[in-house]
Structure formats: structure tokens, C-alpha cells
Design a protein around this motif. Structure first.
Motif, PDB file in Angstrom:
ATOM      1  N   TYR A  46      -5.896   6.739  -1.676  1.00 52.98           N
ATOM      2  CA  TYR A  46      -4.820   5.711  -1.773  1.00 52.98           C
ATOM      3  C   TYR A  46      -5.097   4.788  -2.717  1.00 52.98           C
ATOM      4  CZ  TYR A  46      -1.329   1.972  -1.329  1.00 52.98           C
ATOM      5  OH  TYR A  46      -0.571   1.184  -1.470  1.00 52.98           O
ATOM      6  N   PHE A  47      -6.252   4.149  -2.674  1.00 54.72           N
ATOM      7  CA  PHE A  47      -6.764   3.282  -3.714  1.00 54.72           C
ATOM      8  C   PHE A  47      -7.198   3.419  -4.876  1.00 54.72           C
ATOM      9  CE2 PHE A  47      -6.734   0.612   0.179  1.00 54.72           C
ATOM     10  CZ  PHE A  47      -6.154  -0.533  -0.256  1.00 54.72           C
ATOM     11  N   ILE A  48      -7.670   4.852  -5.103  1.00 55.37           N
ATOM     12  CA  ILE A  48      -7.956   5.413  -6.413  1.00 55.37           C
ATOM     13  C   ILE A  48      -6.750   5.306  -7.266  1.00 55.37           C
ATOM     14  CG2 ILE A  48      -8.399   7.464  -7.536  1.00 55.37           C
ATOM     15  CD1 ILE A  48     -10.698   7.885  -5.712  1.00 55.37           C
ATOM     16  N   ALA A  90      -0.487  -2.273  -1.678  1.00 56.21           N
ATOM     17  CA  ALA A  90      -1.628  -2.062  -1.151  1.00 56.21           C
ATOM     18  C   ALA A  90      -2.069  -2.837   0.125  1.00 56.21           C
ATOM     19  CB  ALA A  90      -2.836  -2.371  -2.364  1.00 56.21           C
ATOM     20  N   LEU A  91      -1.487  -4.110  -0.018  1.00 60.66           N
ATOM     21  CA  LEU A  91      -2.022  -5.050   1.262  1.00 60.66           C
ATOM     22  C   LEU A  91      -1.056  -4.416   2.237  1.00 60.66           C
ATOM     23  CD1 LEU A  91      -1.358  -8.622  -0.346  1.00 60.66           C
ATOM     24  CD2 LEU A  91      -3.513  -7.384   0.529  1.00 60.66           C
ATOM     25  N   ASN A  92       0.344  -3.943   2.108  1.00 64.14           N
ATOM     26  CA  ASN A  92       1.297  -3.373   3.191  1.00 64.14           C
ATOM     27  C   ASN A  92       0.537  -1.991   3.666  1.00 64.14           C
ATOM     28  OD1 ASN A  92       3.102  -5.482   3.708  1.00 64.14           O
ATOM     29  ND2 ASN A  92       3.980  -4.947   1.564  1.00 64.14           N
ATOM     30  N   TYR A  93      -0.090  -1.487   2.751  1.00 63.21           N
ATOM     31  CA  TYR A  93      -0.718  -0.142   3.415  1.00 63.21           C
ATOM     32  C   TYR A  93      -1.863  -0.277   4.374  1.00 63.21           C
ATOM     33  CZ  TYR A  93      -3.012   4.300   3.098  1.00 63.21           C
ATOM     34  OH  TYR A  93      -3.860   5.440   3.481  1.00 63.21           O
ATOM     35  N   LEU A  94      -2.649  -1.574   3.992  1.00 58.00           N
ATOM     36  CA  LEU A  94      -3.618  -1.868   4.878  1.00 58.00           C
ATOM     37  C   LEU A  94      -3.087  -2.547   6.106  1.00 58.00           C
ATOM     38  CD1 LEU A  94      -6.039  -3.645   2.169  1.00 58.00           C
ATOM     39  CD2 LEU A  94      -6.550  -1.429   3.546  1.00 58.00           C
ATOM     40  N   LYS A  95      -2.110  -3.071   5.978  1.00 54.04           N
ATOM     41  CA  LYS A  95      -1.460  -3.545   7.044  1.00 54.04           C
ATOM     42  C   LYS A  95      -0.960  -2.570   8.070  1.00 54.04           C
ATOM     43  CE  LYS A  95       2.161  -7.067   8.199  1.00 54.04           C
ATOM     44  NZ  LYS A  95       3.292  -8.119   7.900  1.00 54.04           N
ATOM     45  N   LEU A  96      -0.551  -1.635   7.626  1.00 52.58           N
ATOM     46  CA  LEU A  96       0.440  -0.383   8.206  1.00 52.58           C
ATOM     47  C   LEU A  96      -1.015   0.517   8.999  1.00 52.58           C
ATOM     48  CD1 LEU A  96       3.227   0.597   6.147  1.00 52.58           C
ATOM     49  CD2 LEU A  96       3.274  -0.405   8.703  1.00 52.58           C
TER      50      LEU A  96
END
Length: 153
Positions: A46-48, A90-96
Motif C-alpha cells: 500500500y505504501f509503495i 494513507a492516514l485513513n488506511y492506517l486508521k482502518l
């Protein structure tokens, strides 16, 4: 002698039960390790992808700034919206992906979620000649507003 034999049988059964339990726990540990490795791989992928997405608006912004004028400033604002969107993703992905994260669900009017998005993207609408005919929506929903905004955008 029969007491000793009875004790040995009970001890043997307990040992077998414990060995079975140890085997089950070892299998669970392997499953958890596999899941952790898989989760780590997903996060890395995801982060790549995210970094590659971020490079595009940053590079475009640098090119735009070489010849600044009014159109340049509008284009730069559009690229800044893209950067903001990718960062929020990205922030919401980490949050989820973090089960410990507190998500705040509340009753919200859809119009209160949609109207700021329309304002946010108005420059893009204008630049691309998009006419938007929006009628306010009075409906209320129970939602996590930030994630709903992300889905709509």
C-alpha cells in the motif's frame, strides 16, 4: 500397586492432553506469524503505491512553479488537493487497519458532508469545464464522517 498404576494412567493422559495443547498452540502461533507477515506485506504494498502516487503531484507542482502565473497558481492548488487527498488516504488506511483506533460514528446530514467536498473540488470543476447541479440532501445517516468524505471524494 493399583494406585500407582492408576496414577501413571492419569499422568499419561494429562501428558498427552498437554502435548496436544502444545501442538495446537504451536499451530496457532504459526498461523499468527503468517497473518502478521501477510499484513506487513499488504502494508508495504500500500505504501509503495502511495509513495508513487505522491510523486506525481509533487513533480507536477515543481514543473508548474517554473513559470508562475495565474494559471500556474490554479494548477498548483489542484496539485495540492491531490497531495492532501493521497495523504488523507494513507492516514485513513492506517486508521482502518488499527483495531485500537476509535472511530466516531454520529448522526450527520449528508449535505454537511457533501457541501465542503463540492467547495474543495470547485477549482477542478471550473478548470475542467464541469457544471455541477447539486440539490441539498436533507437525509441524515449514522456514519464516520471522515471516512464517508473519503469515499465520496
Amino acid at each position: 500397586m493399583s494406585v500407582f498404576l492408576g496414577y501413571q494412567i492419569l499422568s499419561f493422559r494429562e501428558e498427552v492432553r498437554l502435548e496436544t495443547k502444545v501442538e495446537q498452540l504451536q499451530e496457532e502461533l504459526i498461523d499468527l506469524q503468517d497473518a502478521s507477515v501477510m499484513r506487513q506485506n499488504e502494508l508495504e504494498e500500500y505504501f509503495i503505491m502511495w509513495v508513487h502516487q505522491m510523486k506525481t503531484p509533487i513533480t507536477a507542482s515543481q514543473l508548474i512553479l517554473k513559470n508562475p502565473d495565474d494559471a500556474t497558481i490554479r494548477n498548483l492548488r489542484q496539485e495540492m488537493v491531490s497531495i492532501e487527498n493521497y495523504t488523507n488516504m494513507a492516514l485513513n488506511y492506517l486508521k482502518l487497519s488499527n483495531p485500537a483506533t476509535d472511530m466516531v460514528f454520529s448522526e450527520r446530514k449528508l449535505d454537511d458532508i457533501i457541501t465542503p467536498l463540492i467547495r474543495k473540488y470547485s477549482l477542478q470543476f471550473i478548470q475542467h469545464g464541469i457544471r455541477l447541479h447539486y440539490q441539498p440532501i436533507e437525509a441524515e445517516v449514522v456514519t464516520e464522517a471522515n471516512l464517508t468524505s473519503l469515499m465520496i471524494a
